[in-house]
Design a protein around this motif. Sequence first.
Motif, PDB file in Angstrom:
ATOM      1  N   LEU A 180       0.824  -1.211   0.000  1.00 41.59           N
ATOM      2  CA  LEU A 180       0.000   0.000   0.000  1.00 41.59           C
ATOM      3  C   LEU A 180       0.858   1.260   0.000  1.00 41.59           C
ATOM      4  O   LEU A 180       0.376   2.338  -0.366  1.00 41.59           O
ATOM      5  CB  LEU A 180      -0.945   0.010   1.207  1.00 41.59           C
ATOM      6  CG  LEU A 180      -2.023  -1.080   1.222  1.00 41.59           C
ATOM      7  CD1 LEU A 180      -2.867  -0.955   2.483  1.00 41.59           C
ATOM      8  CD2 LEU A 180      -2.901  -1.025  -0.021  1.00 41.59           C
ATOM      9  N   GLU A 181       2.116   1.136   0.391  1.00 43.23           N
ATOM     10  CA  GLU A 181       3.027   2.275   0.391  1.00 43.23           C
ATOM     11  C   GLU A 181       3.997   2.243  -0.781  1.00 43.23           C
ATOM     12  O   GLU A 181       4.921   3.055  -0.856  1.00 43.23           O
ATOM     13  CB  GLU A 181       3.808   2.306   1.712  1.00 43.23           C
ATOM     14  CG  GLU A 181       2.916   2.503   2.937  1.00 43.23           C
ATOM     15  CD  GLU A 181       3.680   2.398   4.239  1.00 43.23           C
ATOM     16  OE1 GLU A 181       4.912   2.141   4.195  1.00 43.23           O
ATOM     17  OE2 GLU A 181       3.057   2.567   5.305  1.00 43.23           O
ATOM     18  N   THR A 182       3.783   1.320  -1.696  1.00 39.64           N
ATOM     19  CA  THR A 182       4.680   1.143  -2.838  1.00 39.64           C
ATOM     20  C   THR A 182       4.221   2.001  -4.011  1.00 39.64           C
ATOM     21  O   THR A 182       3.061   1.940  -4.411  1.00 39.64           O
ATOM     22  CB  THR A 182       4.720  -0.338  -3.268  1.00 39.64           C
ATOM     23  OG1 THR A 182       5.172  -1.122  -2.161  1.00 39.64           O
ATOM     24  CG2 THR A 182       5.647  -0.545  -4.459  1.00 39.64           C
ATOM     25  N   GLU A 183       5.129   2.787  -4.570  1.00 35.10           N
ATOM     26  CA  GLU A 183       4.802   3.651  -5.713  1.00 35.10           C
ATOM     27  C   GLU A 183       5.167   3.015  -7.042  1.00 35.10           C
ATOM     28  O   GLU A 183       4.560   3.305  -8.069  1.00 35.10           O
ATOM     29  CB  GLU A 183       5.514   5.008  -5.572  1.00 35.10           C
ATOM     30  CG  GLU A 183       5.036   5.822  -4.374  1.00 35.10           C
ATOM     31  CD  GLU A 183       3.541   6.079  -4.394  1.00 35.10           C
ATOM     32  OE1 GLU A 183       3.000   6.366  -5.484  1.00 35.10           O
ATOM     33  OE2 GLU A 183       2.898   5.970  -3.327  1.00 35.10           O
ATOM     34  N   ASP A 226     -13.742   0.251   2.578  1.00 36.48           N
ATOM     35  CA  ASP A 226     -12.667   0.286   1.572  1.00 36.48           C
ATOM     36  C   ASP A 226     -12.196  -1.139   1.290  1.00 36.48           C
ATOM     37  O   ASP A 226     -11.007  -1.445   1.339  1.00 36.48           O
ATOM     38  CB  ASP A 226     -11.514   1.150   2.079  1.00 36.48           C
ATOM     39  CG  ASP A 226     -10.633   1.671   0.951  1.00 36.48           C
ATOM     40  OD1 ASP A 226     -10.974   1.418  -0.231  1.00 36.48           O
ATOM     41  OD2 ASP A 226      -9.616   2.318   1.242  1.00 36.48           O
ATOM     42  N   ILE A 229      -9.299  -2.008  -1.297  1.00 38.85           N
ATOM     43  CA  ILE A 229      -8.108  -1.170  -1.214  1.00 38.85           C
ATOM     44  C   ILE A 229      -6.860  -1.845  -1.788  1.00 38.85           C
ATOM     45  O   ILE A 229      -6.090  -1.233  -2.530  1.00 38.85           O
ATOM     46  CB  ILE A 229      -7.860  -0.722   0.254  1.00 38.85           C
ATOM     47  CG1 ILE A 229      -6.635   0.185   0.333  1.00 38.85           C
ATOM     48  CG2 ILE A 229      -7.767  -1.908   1.203  1.00 38.85           C
ATOM     49  CD1 ILE A 229      -6.445   0.811   1.716  1.00 38.85           C
ATOM     50  N   PHE A 230      -6.674  -3.126  -1.474  1.00 34.81           N
ATOM     51  CA  PHE A 230      -5.490  -3.828  -1.975  1.00 34.81           C
ATOM     52  C   PHE A 230      -5.589  -4.072  -3.482  1.00 34.81           C
ATOM     53  O   PHE A 230      -4.598  -3.932  -4.210  1.00 34.81           O
ATOM     54  CB  PHE A 230      -5.296  -5.148  -1.231  1.00 34.81           C
ATOM     55  CG  PHE A 230      -4.760  -4.969   0.157  1.00 34.81           C
ATOM     56  CD1 PHE A 230      -3.401  -4.828   0.387  1.00 34.81           C
ATOM     57  CD2 PHE A 230      -5.617  -4.937   1.254  1.00 34.81           C
ATOM     58  CE1 PHE A 230      -2.893  -4.660   1.666  1.00 34.81           C
ATOM     59  CE2 PHE A 230      -5.129  -4.770   2.542  1.00 34.81           C
ATOM     60  CZ  PHE A 230      -3.770  -4.623   2.747  1.00 34.81           C
ATOM     61  N   LYS A 232      -7.227  -2.337  -5.784  1.00 33.54           N
ATOM     62  CA  LYS A 232      -7.044  -1.090  -6.529  1.00 33.54           C
ATOM     63  C   LYS A 232      -5.572  -0.720  -6.594  1.00 33.54           C
ATOM     64  O   LYS A 232      -5.047  -0.377  -7.661  1.00 33.54           O
ATOM     65  CB  LYS A 232      -7.851   0.034  -5.887  1.00 33.54           C
ATOM     66  CG  LYS A 232      -7.781   1.355  -6.632  1.00 33.54           C
ATOM     67  CD  LYS A 232      -8.719   2.381  -5.994  1.00 33.54           C
ATOM     68  CE  LYS A 232      -8.683   3.696  -6.774  1.00 33.54           C
ATOM     69  NZ  LYS A 232      -7.393   4.406  -6.603  1.00 33.54           N
ATOM     70  N   LYS A 233      -4.880  -0.828  -5.455  1.00 33.17           N
ATOM     71  CA  LYS A 233      -3.461  -0.488  -5.430  1.00 33.17           C
ATOM     72  C   LYS A 233      -2.643  -1.422  -6.309  1.00 33.17           C
ATOM     73  O   LYS A 233      -1.781  -0.980  -7.094  1.00 33.17           O
ATOM     74  CB  LYS A 233      -2.947  -0.551  -3.982  1.00 33.17           C
ATOM     75  CG  LYS A 233      -1.466  -0.210  -3.835  1.00 33.17           C
ATOM     76  CD  LYS A 233      -1.188   1.221  -4.240  1.00 33.17           C
ATOM     77  CE  LYS A 233       0.271   1.585  -4.028  1.00 33.17           C
ATOM     78  NZ  LYS A 233       0.561   2.981  -4.345  1.00 33.17           N
ATOM     79  N   GLU A 236      -3.243  -0.700  -9.949  1.00 34.41           N
ATOM     80  CA  GLU A 236      -2.528   0.510 -10.372  1.00 34.41           C
ATOM     81  C   GLU A 236      -1.065   0.194 -10.654  1.00 34.41           C
ATOM     82  O   GLU A 236      -0.498   0.627 -11.660  1.00 34.41           O
ATOM     83  CB  GLU A 236      -2.627   1.589  -9.288  1.00 34.41           C
ATOM     84  CG  GLU A 236      -4.002   2.229  -9.180  1.00 34.41           C
ATOM     85  CD  GLU A 236      -4.088   3.213  -8.027  1.00 34.41           C
ATOM     86  OE1 GLU A 236      -3.147   3.243  -7.192  1.00 34.41           O
ATOM     87  OE2 GLU A 236      -5.103   3.934  -7.944  1.00 34.41           O
ATOM     88  N   LEU A 237      -0.440  -0.577  -9.774  1.00 28.97           N
ATOM     89  CA  LEU A 237       0.958  -0.966  -9.985  1.00 28.97           C
ATOM     90  C   LEU A 237       1.091  -1.849 -11.223  1.00 28.97           C
ATOM     91  O   LEU A 237       2.055  -1.721 -11.996  1.00 28.97           O
ATOM     92  CB  LEU A 237       1.492  -1.688  -8.750  1.00 28.97           C
ATOM     93  CG  LEU A 237       1.640  -0.817  -7.495  1.00 28.97           C
ATOM     94  CD1 LEU A 237       1.895  -1.684  -6.271  1.00 28.97           C
ATOM     95  CD2 LEU A 237       2.758   0.194  -7.671  1.00 28.97           C
ATOM     96  N   ARG A 295      -6.249   5.566 -14.910  1.00 30.47           N
ATOM     97  CA  ARG A 295      -6.271   5.220 -13.490  1.00 30.47           C
ATOM     98  C   ARG A 295      -7.476   5.892 -12.857  1.00 30.47           C
ATOM     99  O   ARG A 295      -7.939   6.929 -13.317  1.00 30.47           O
ATOM    100  CB  ARG A 295      -5.006   5.721 -12.785  1.00 30.47           C
ATOM    101  CG  ARG A 295      -3.770   4.925 -13.163  1.00 30.47           C
ATOM    102  CD  ARG A 295      -2.632   5.298 -12.218  1.00 30.47           C
ATOM    103  NE  ARG A 295      -1.461   4.494 -12.522  1.00 30.47           N
ATOM    104  CZ  ARG A 295      -0.436   4.412 -11.704  1.00 30.47           C
ATOM    105  NH1 ARG A 295      -0.454   5.048 -10.554  1.00 30.47           N
ATOM    106  NH2 ARG A 295       0.610   3.676 -12.032  1.00 30.47           N
TER     107      ARG A 295
END
Length: 296
Positions: A180-183, A226, A229-230, A232-233, A236-237, A295
Amino acid sequence: MKKSSFKIKEYRTQFIQELTPIYDAGEAESFFYLILEEKHQLKRIDLALHPDLVFSEEEIVVWNSILEQLKQEIPVQYLLGKTSFYGLDFEVNENVLIPRPETEELVEWILESQKSKVESQNIRILDIGTGSGCIAISLAKNIPNAQVFAIDVSEKALATAKTNAENNSVNVTFINQNILETEDLRQQFDIIVSNPPYVRNLEKEEIKKNVLDNEPHLALFVEDNDALIFYKKIAELAQENLSKNGQLYFEINQYLGKEMVDLLEKMNFKNIQLRKDIYGNDRMLSCHCEERSNRI
Protein backbone atom coordinates in the motif's frame (compact mmCIF):
# COMPACT_ATOMS: atom_id res chain seq x y z
CA MET A 1 -8.32 -40.48 30.16
CA LYS A 2 -7.19 -42.77 32.97
CA LYS A 3 -5.60 -45.59 31.01
CA SER A 4 -1.87 -45.22 30.47
CA SER A 5 -2.02 -46.87 27.07
CA PHE A 6 -4.61 -47.70 24.45
CA LYS A 7 -5.01 -49.77 21.40
CA ILE A 8 -4.87 -47.19 18.63
CA LYS A 9 -8.28 -48.25 17.33
CA GLU A 10 -9.81 -47.71 20.77
CA TYR A 11 -8.15 -44.32 21.13
CA ARG A 12 -9.40 -43.34 17.67
CA THR A 13 -13.01 -43.96 18.75
CA GLN A 14 -12.60 -41.91 21.91
CA PHE A 15 -10.72 -39.14 20.06
CA ILE A 16 -13.55 -38.70 17.57
CA GLN A 17 -16.23 -38.86 20.27
CA GLU A 18 -14.56 -36.10 22.27
CA LEU A 19 -14.29 -33.82 19.25
CA THR A 20 -17.74 -34.32 17.73
CA PRO A 21 -19.43 -31.69 19.92
CA ILE A 22 -17.16 -29.16 18.12
CA TYR A 23 -16.44 -30.72 14.71
CA ASP A 24 -18.45 -33.12 12.59
CA ALA A 25 -17.38 -36.77 12.80
CA GLY A 26 -15.79 -36.80 9.36
CA GLU A 27 -13.59 -33.81 10.16
CA ALA A 28 -12.63 -35.26 13.55
CA GLU A 29 -11.67 -38.53 11.87
CA SER A 30 -9.59 -36.68 9.27
CA PHE A 31 -7.71 -34.95 12.11
CA PHE A 32 -6.96 -38.33 13.69
CA TYR A 33 -5.43 -39.76 10.52
CA LEU A 34 -3.48 -36.57 9.74
CA ILE A 35 -1.88 -36.73 13.18
CA LEU A 36 -1.36 -40.50 13.00
CA GLU A 37 0.57 -40.17 9.75
CA GLU A 38 2.61 -37.17 10.90
CA LYS A 39 3.50 -38.52 14.35
CA HIS A 40 3.75 -42.26 13.62
CA GLN A 41 4.02 -42.61 9.83
CA LEU A 42 0.92 -44.80 9.91
CA LYS A 43 -1.95 -44.61 7.45
CA ARG A 44 -5.55 -45.77 7.67
CA ILE A 45 -4.66 -48.99 5.86
CA ASP A 46 -1.94 -49.77 8.42
CA LEU A 47 -4.47 -49.60 11.22
CA ALA A 48 -6.86 -51.83 9.29
CA LEU A 49 -4.15 -54.42 8.67
CA HIS A 50 -2.78 -54.28 12.23
CA PRO A 51 -5.75 -53.67 14.57
CA ASP A 52 -3.74 -54.52 17.70
CA LEU A 53 -1.27 -51.62 17.36
CA VAL A 54 -0.97 -49.61 20.60
CA PHE A 55 0.15 -46.19 21.74
CA SER A 56 2.79 -46.06 24.48
CA GLU A 57 2.18 -44.07 27.65
CA GLU A 58 4.39 -41.25 26.32
CA GLU A 59 2.52 -41.20 23.03
CA ILE A 60 -0.82 -40.96 24.84
CA VAL A 61 0.45 -37.85 26.65
CA VAL A 62 1.25 -36.21 23.28
CA TRP A 63 -2.08 -37.21 21.78
CA ASN A 64 -4.04 -35.95 24.78
CA SER A 65 -2.28 -32.60 24.55
CA ILE A 66 -3.17 -32.31 20.86
CA LEU A 67 -6.74 -33.36 21.61
CA GLU A 68 -7.14 -30.62 24.24
CA GLN A 69 -5.81 -28.00 21.83
CA LEU A 70 -8.18 -29.18 19.12
CA LYS A 71 -11.02 -28.75 21.62
CA GLN A 72 -9.89 -25.13 21.92
CA GLU A 73 -10.28 -24.95 18.12
CA ILE A 74 -6.61 -24.39 17.37
CA PRO A 75 -6.18 -25.46 13.71
CA VAL A 76 -4.70 -28.91 13.33
CA GLN A 77 -2.25 -27.54 10.73
CA TYR A 78 -0.76 -25.22 13.35
CA LEU A 79 -0.52 -28.08 15.84
CA LEU A 80 1.35 -30.19 13.31
CA GLY A 81 3.32 -27.19 12.05
CA LYS A 82 2.69 -28.13 8.44
CA THR A 83 0.13 -28.59 5.71
CA SER A 84 -0.05 -29.76 2.11
CA PHE A 85 -0.66 -27.40 -0.82
CA TYR A 86 -0.59 -28.32 -4.50
CA GLY A 87 1.26 -31.54 -3.72
CA LEU A 88 3.97 -29.81 -1.67
CA ASP A 89 4.60 -29.62 2.08
CA PHE A 90 4.55 -26.22 3.74
CA GLU A 91 5.44 -25.17 7.25
CA VAL A 92 2.68 -23.05 8.81
CA ASN A 93 2.41 -21.14 12.08
CA GLU A 94 0.51 -18.28 13.66
CA ASN A 95 2.31 -15.78 11.39
CA VAL A 96 0.79 -17.08 8.15
CA LEU A 97 -2.62 -18.08 6.86
CA ILE A 98 -3.25 -21.77 6.33
CA PRO A 99 -3.39 -22.29 2.54
CA ARG A 100 -6.86 -23.11 1.21
CA PRO A 101 -7.99 -25.47 -1.57
CA GLU A 102 -9.48 -22.47 -3.42
CA THR A 103 -5.98 -21.00 -3.71
CA GLU A 104 -4.79 -24.25 -5.27
CA GLU A 105 -7.38 -23.62 -7.97
CA LEU A 106 -5.84 -20.21 -8.62
CA VAL A 107 -2.39 -21.79 -8.97
CA GLU A 108 -3.83 -24.38 -11.35
CA TRP A 109 -5.39 -21.65 -13.49
CA ILE A 110 -2.05 -19.85 -13.81
CA LEU A 111 -0.26 -23.08 -14.71
CA GLU A 112 -2.90 -23.91 -17.32
CA SER A 113 -2.28 -20.54 -18.96
CA GLN A 114 1.41 -21.36 -19.31
CA LYS A 115 1.01 -24.72 -21.02
CA SER A 116 0.70 -23.16 -24.45
CA LYS A 117 3.80 -20.96 -23.98
CA VAL A 118 7.19 -21.79 -25.43
CA GLU A 119 9.06 -23.83 -22.83
CA SER A 120 12.31 -21.91 -23.24
CA GLN A 121 10.60 -18.60 -22.63
CA ASN A 122 11.70 -17.01 -19.38
CA ILE A 123 8.88 -15.42 -17.43
CA ARG A 124 8.88 -13.16 -14.40
CA ILE A 125 6.25 -13.71 -11.73
CA LEU A 126 5.37 -11.55 -8.72
CA ASP A 127 3.25 -12.81 -5.81
CA ILE A 128 1.97 -9.95 -3.63
CA GLY A 129 1.09 -10.82 -0.02
CA THR A 130 2.82 -14.19 -0.18
CA GLY A 131 2.28 -15.35 3.43
CA SER A 132 3.56 -18.93 3.65
CA GLY A 133 4.80 -18.60 0.08
CA CYS A 134 2.37 -21.26 -1.16
CA ILE A 135 1.51 -19.52 -4.46
CA ALA A 136 5.02 -18.34 -5.31
CA ILE A 137 6.68 -21.64 -4.39
CA SER A 138 4.11 -23.79 -6.22
CA LEU A 139 4.57 -21.70 -9.37
CA ALA A 140 8.36 -21.82 -9.07
CA LYS A 141 8.22 -25.59 -8.64
CA ASN A 142 6.01 -26.12 -11.68
CA ILE A 143 7.46 -23.49 -14.05
CA PRO A 144 11.19 -24.22 -13.97
CA ASN A 145 12.07 -21.34 -16.31
CA ALA A 146 10.32 -18.73 -14.17
CA GLN A 147 11.94 -16.01 -12.08
CA VAL A 148 9.66 -15.69 -9.08
CA PHE A 149 9.47 -12.77 -6.66
CA ALA A 150 7.27 -12.53 -3.56
CA ILE A 151 6.31 -9.56 -1.38
CA ASP A 152 4.92 -9.45 2.14
CA VAL A 153 4.61 -6.76 4.79
CA SER A 154 5.31 -9.25 7.60
CA GLU A 155 8.94 -10.17 8.28
CA LYS A 156 7.79 -13.19 10.28
CA ALA A 157 5.67 -14.44 7.39
CA LEU A 158 8.63 -14.02 5.04
CA ALA A 159 10.85 -16.05 7.37
CA THR A 160 8.35 -18.90 7.11
CA ALA A 161 8.10 -18.49 3.32
CA LYS A 162 11.89 -18.61 2.95
CA THR A 163 12.02 -21.85 4.93
CA ASN A 164 9.30 -23.29 2.71
CA ALA A 165 11.21 -22.31 -0.44
CA GLU A 166 14.34 -24.03 0.86
CA ASN A 167 12.41 -27.13 1.91
CA ASN A 168 10.84 -27.39 -1.56
CA SER A 169 14.13 -26.71 -3.37
CA VAL A 170 13.02 -23.63 -5.31
CA ASN A 171 14.53 -20.20 -5.76
CA VAL A 172 12.20 -17.31 -4.90
CA THR A 173 13.30 -13.72 -4.23
CA PHE A 174 11.47 -12.52 -1.12
CA ILE A 175 10.93 -8.82 -0.44
CA ASN A 176 9.74 -7.19 2.80
CA GLN A 177 7.50 -4.39 1.57
CA ASN A 178 4.17 -2.73 2.31
CA ILE A 179 2.36 -2.82 -1.02
CA LEU A 180 0.00 0.00 0.00
CA GLU A 181 3.03 2.28 0.39
CA THR A 182 4.68 1.14 -2.84
CA GLU A 183 4.80 3.65 -5.71
CA ASP A 184 6.62 1.53 -8.29
CA LEU A 185 7.61 -2.15 -8.51
CA ARG A 186 10.72 -1.06 -10.49
CA GLN A 187 10.64 -3.90 -12.99
CA GLN A 188 8.32 -5.61 -15.43
CA PHE A 189 6.49 -8.86 -14.74
CA ASP A 190 4.68 -11.28 -17.03
CA ILE A 191 2.40 -12.44 -14.21
CA ILE A 192 1.31 -10.60 -11.09
CA VAL A 193 -0.77 -12.63 -8.67
CA SER A 194 -2.24 -11.75 -5.29
CA ASN A 195 -4.43 -13.26 -2.62
CA PRO A 196 -4.64 -10.13 -0.46
CA PRO A 197 -6.74 -9.45 2.65
CA TYR A 198 -10.37 -9.31 1.52
CA VAL A 199 -12.69 -10.29 4.38
CA ARG A 200 -14.78 -7.33 5.52
CA ASN A 201 -15.40 -6.81 9.23
CA LEU A 202 -19.11 -7.25 8.54
CA GLU A 203 -18.33 -10.83 7.45
CA LYS A 204 -16.52 -11.81 10.66
CA GLU A 205 -19.58 -13.67 11.91
CA GLU A 206 -19.21 -16.04 8.94
CA ILE A 207 -15.62 -16.89 9.88
CA LYS A 208 -15.09 -20.06 11.88
CA LYS A 209 -13.84 -19.57 15.43
CA ASN A 210 -10.67 -21.56 14.78
CA VAL A 211 -9.74 -19.12 12.00
CA LEU A 212 -10.84 -15.96 13.81
CA ASP A 213 -8.97 -16.81 17.02
CA ASN A 214 -5.75 -18.14 15.51
CA GLU A 215 -4.94 -16.95 11.99
CA PRO A 216 -3.31 -13.52 11.46
CA HIS A 217 -5.92 -10.77 11.08
CA LEU A 218 -3.39 -8.68 9.14
CA ALA A 219 -3.69 -11.18 6.30
CA LEU A 220 -7.47 -11.55 6.51
CA PHE A 221 -9.41 -8.35 7.10
CA VAL A 222 -10.12 -5.02 5.40
CA GLU A 223 -12.34 -2.14 6.42
CA ASP A 224 -15.96 -2.36 5.28
CA ASN A 225 -15.82 1.06 3.60
CA ASP A 226 -12.67 0.29 1.57
CA ALA A 227 -12.87 -3.43 0.87
CA LEU A 228 -11.03 -3.24 -2.47
CA ILE A 229 -8.11 -1.17 -1.21
CA PHE A 230 -5.49 -3.83 -1.97
CA TYR A 231 -6.95 -4.71 -5.39
CA LYS A 232 -7.04 -1.09 -6.53
CA LYS A 233 -3.46 -0.49 -5.43
CA ILE A 234 -2.14 -3.68 -7.01
CA ALA A 235 -4.04 -3.00 -10.24
CA GLU A 236 -2.53 0.51 -10.37
CA LEU A 237 0.96 -0.97 -9.99
CA ALA A 238 0.14 -3.60 -12.60
CA GLN A 239 -0.75 -0.87 -15.10
CA GLU A 240 2.87 0.24 -14.96
CA ASN A 241 4.67 -3.00 -14.21
CA LEU A 242 2.95 -5.69 -16.27
CA SER A 243 4.72 -6.55 -19.51
CA LYS A 244 2.69 -6.21 -22.71
CA ASN A 245 -0.18 -8.72 -22.51
CA GLY A 246 1.02 -9.75 -19.07
CA GLN A 247 -1.61 -11.34 -16.83
CA LEU A 248 -2.96 -10.15 -13.49
CA TYR A 249 -4.56 -12.79 -11.22
CA PHE A 250 -6.50 -12.26 -8.00
CA GLU A 251 -8.20 -14.38 -5.39
CA ILE A 252 -11.25 -12.36 -4.34
CA ASN A 253 -14.04 -11.97 -1.82
CA GLN A 254 -16.90 -14.17 -3.04
CA TYR A 255 -19.42 -11.35 -2.49
CA LEU A 256 -17.52 -8.74 -4.50
CA GLY A 257 -17.13 -10.34 -7.93
CA LYS A 258 -19.19 -7.69 -9.74
CA GLU A 259 -17.42 -4.86 -7.91
CA MET A 260 -14.05 -6.32 -8.91
CA VAL A 261 -15.02 -6.60 -12.57
CA ASP A 262 -16.32 -3.00 -12.53
CA LEU A 263 -13.08 -1.77 -10.93
CA LEU A 264 -10.86 -3.44 -13.52
CA GLU A 265 -13.04 -2.34 -16.44
CA LYS A 266 -12.77 1.28 -15.28
CA MET A 267 -9.00 0.86 -15.14
CA ASN A 268 -8.99 -0.33 -18.77
CA PHE A 269 -8.00 -3.93 -18.13
CA LYS A 270 -9.01 -6.35 -20.87
CA ASN A 271 -10.20 -9.95 -21.14
CA ILE A 272 -11.51 -9.94 -17.57
CA GLN A 273 -12.47 -13.46 -16.51
CA LEU A 274 -14.29 -14.23 -13.26
CA ARG A 275 -14.20 -17.85 -12.09
CA LYS A 276 -16.01 -19.77 -9.38
CA ASP A 277 -14.26 -22.08 -6.94
CA ILE A 278 -15.11 -25.71 -6.18
CA TYR A 279 -17.83 -24.51 -3.82
CA GLY A 280 -19.58 -22.44 -6.50
CA ASN A 281 -18.46 -19.05 -5.17
CA ASP A 282 -16.95 -16.23 -7.23
CA ARG A 283 -13.36 -16.65 -6.09
CA MET A 284 -10.74 -15.75 -8.70
CA LEU A 285 -10.23 -13.33 -11.51
CA SER A 286 -7.76 -12.79 -14.32
CA CYS A 287 -7.20 -9.95 -16.78
CA HIS A 288 -4.49 -8.22 -18.76
CA CYS A 289 -3.57 -4.62 -19.43
CA GLU A 290 -2.89 -3.31 -22.95
CA GLU A 291 -2.74 0.37 -22.07
CA ARG A 292 -1.27 2.17 -19.09
CA SER A 293 -3.84 4.86 -18.58
CA ASN A 294 -7.24 5.64 -17.13
CA ARG A 295 -6.27 5.22 -13.49
CA ILE A 296 -9.11 5.89 -11.09
